[in-house]
Design an enzyme around this catalytic site. Structure first.
Site, PDB file in Angstrom:
ATOM      1  CD1 TRP A   1       7.193   6.798  -2.774  1.00  0.00           C
ATOM      2  CD2 TRP A   1       6.954   7.151  -4.968  1.00  0.00           C
ATOM      3  NE1 TRP A   1       8.454   6.948  -3.321  1.00  0.00           N
ATOM      4  CE2 TRP A   1       8.336   7.163  -4.665  1.00  0.00           C
ATOM      5  CE3 TRP A   1       6.557   7.351  -6.296  1.00  0.00           C
ATOM      6  CZ2 TRP A   1       9.319   7.370  -5.630  1.00  0.00           C
ATOM      7  CZ3 TRP A   1       7.539   7.570  -7.255  1.00  0.00           C
ATOM      8  CH2 TRP A   1       8.904   7.578  -6.920  1.00  0.00           C
TER       9      TRP A   1
ATOM     10  CG  ASN B   1       2.106   1.411  -5.258  1.00  0.00           C
ATOM     11  OD1 ASN B   1       3.111   1.349  -4.571  1.00  0.00           O
ATOM     12  ND2 ASN B   1       1.631   0.386  -5.941  1.00  0.00           N
TER      13      ASN B   1
ATOM     14  NE  ARG C   1      -7.951   0.721   5.469  1.00  0.00           N
ATOM     15  CZ  ARG C   1      -7.908   2.062   5.594  1.00  0.00           C
ATOM     16  NH1 ARG C   1      -8.159   2.629   6.746  1.00  0.00           N
ATOM     17  NH2 ARG C   1      -7.650   2.819   4.536  1.00  0.00           N
TER      18      ARG C   1
ATOM     19  CG  HIS D   1      -0.355   2.285  -9.250  1.00  0.00           C
ATOM     20  ND1 HIS D   1      -0.584   1.785  -7.994  1.00  0.00           N
ATOM     21  CD2 HIS D   1      -1.433   3.064  -9.535  1.00  0.00           C
ATOM     22  CE1 HIS D   1      -1.748   2.233  -7.537  1.00  0.00           C
ATOM     23  NE2 HIS D   1      -2.276   3.017  -8.449  1.00  0.00           N
TER      24      HIS D   1
ATOM     25  NE  ARG E   1      -2.750  -1.241   4.525  1.00  0.00           N
ATOM     26  CZ  ARG E   1      -4.009  -1.335   4.123  1.00  0.00           C
ATOM     27  NH1 ARG E   1      -4.780  -2.258   4.622  1.00  0.00           N
ATOM     28  NH2 ARG E   1      -4.490  -0.516   3.218  1.00  0.00           N
TER      29      ARG E   1
ATOM     30  CG  LEU F   1       9.349 -17.046  -4.830  1.00  0.00           C
ATOM     31  CD1 LEU F   1       9.059 -17.053  -3.331  1.00  0.00           C
ATOM     32  CD2 LEU F   1      10.038 -15.725  -5.208  1.00  0.00           C
TER      33      LEU F   1
ATOM     34  CG  ASP G   1      -2.048   0.987   1.089  1.00  0.00           C
ATOM     35  OD1 ASP G   1      -2.417   1.331  -0.055  1.00  0.00           O
ATOM     36  OD2 ASP G   1      -2.560   1.455   2.121  1.00  0.00           O
TER      37      ASP G   1
ATOM     38  CB  SER H   1      -8.809  -5.381  -2.868  1.00  0.00           C
ATOM     39  OG  SER H   1      -9.432  -4.121  -3.058  1.00  0.00           O
TER      40      SER H   1
END
Ligand code: IPE
Ligand code: IPE
Ligand code: MG
Length: 223
Positions: A17, A14, A177, A29, A171, A122, A12, A57
């Site tokens: 920024w 972006n 949250r 982004h 986060r 990975l 969170d 989301s």
């Protein structure tokens, strides 16, 4: 064995920024992708087997079309450019969420999953159109015919089936949250809320978090 098998991240900050630097959320982004690459390398180096990244989301559909399109476009370009390299590095890509994007992007995501299916270095779970509540409802619907549902039934019908729960959830972006992320899976996860915006998040921040994690006594209800 590495006690840290699964790291999950809510990337969170972006937008803020980008606004701070060039008055453009979208620039943030784009910049955030650099942090994604850093974290991927970090996980390989530290032999962390699962990395779950919250990228979009179920609630992010409420954002303006222009920003949504920018994000999807960024993902498409990134995958087209880097999939070969990702595959060569033995990274597996898995999408958590229902693929309901453009036909092109849906196909590309399917292709990326198939192409990297056998890789074991990975596993990167991209949470895309992901919402924890939706994921749980989806699991329940698959279990409709069962008379009695137990915890394992639910676990095995989530998008994260066959994966360990995350030991660490980070986060960034100075907000405390979960925003509908891994509500079931994070029942016993150590959560780190970071002040830094995602594009500013660096290697040293990960080092600090992991150091702190290794000093935490994880009780799971015991003493
Ligand atoms: C997170 O950054 C990335 C996505 C949700 C796609 P944001 O875009 O939420 O950035 P802020 O929180 O507005 O700064
Ligand atoms: C969470 O960030 C979702 C992703 C990082 C993809 P948001 O910026 O959408 O969360 P809220 O809306 O501030 O809770
Ligand atoms: Mg945000």
């Amino acid at each position: 064995m590495n006690p840290l098998k699964h790291m999950a991240i809510i990337m969170d900050g972006n937008g803020r920024w980008g606004l701070q630097h060039k008055n453009s959320r979208n620039l943030g982004h784009k910049e955030g992708l650099k942090t994604v690459e850093m974290v991927m390398k970090y996980c390989i180096k530290k032999k962390i087997k699962f990395l779950t990244l919250y990228a979009f989301s179920t609630e992010n559909w409420k954002r303006p079309l222009k920003e949504r399109n920018y994000l999807f476009n960024l993902l498409e370009i990134y995958l087209k450019e880097k999939l070969e390299k990702i595959n060569n590095e033995k990274i597996r890509i898995k999408i958590l969420g229902e693929k309901n994007f453009s036909k092109n992007l849906n196909n590309l995501l399917d292709f990326a999953e198939k192409k990297t299916k056998k890789n074991t270095k990975l596993q990167i779970n991209l949470a895309l159109n992901y919402g924890s509540k939706k994921e749980i409802v989806y699991a329940f619907n698959k279990l409709k015919k069962k008379k009695r549902i137990n915890e394992n039934d639910i676990k095995n019908n989530l998008f994260t089936k066959n994966m360990p729960d995350p030991e660490i959830l980070i986060r960034t972006g100075n907000t405390q949250r979960l925003s509908n992320f891994l509500l079931w899976q994070a029942a016993y996860t150590e959560i780190f809320f970071e002040k830094k915006l995602w594009p500013d998040f660096k290697n040293i921040d990960l080092n600090r978090i992991i150091k702190k994690f290794s000093s935490i006594k994880r009780n799971f209800g015991k003493i």
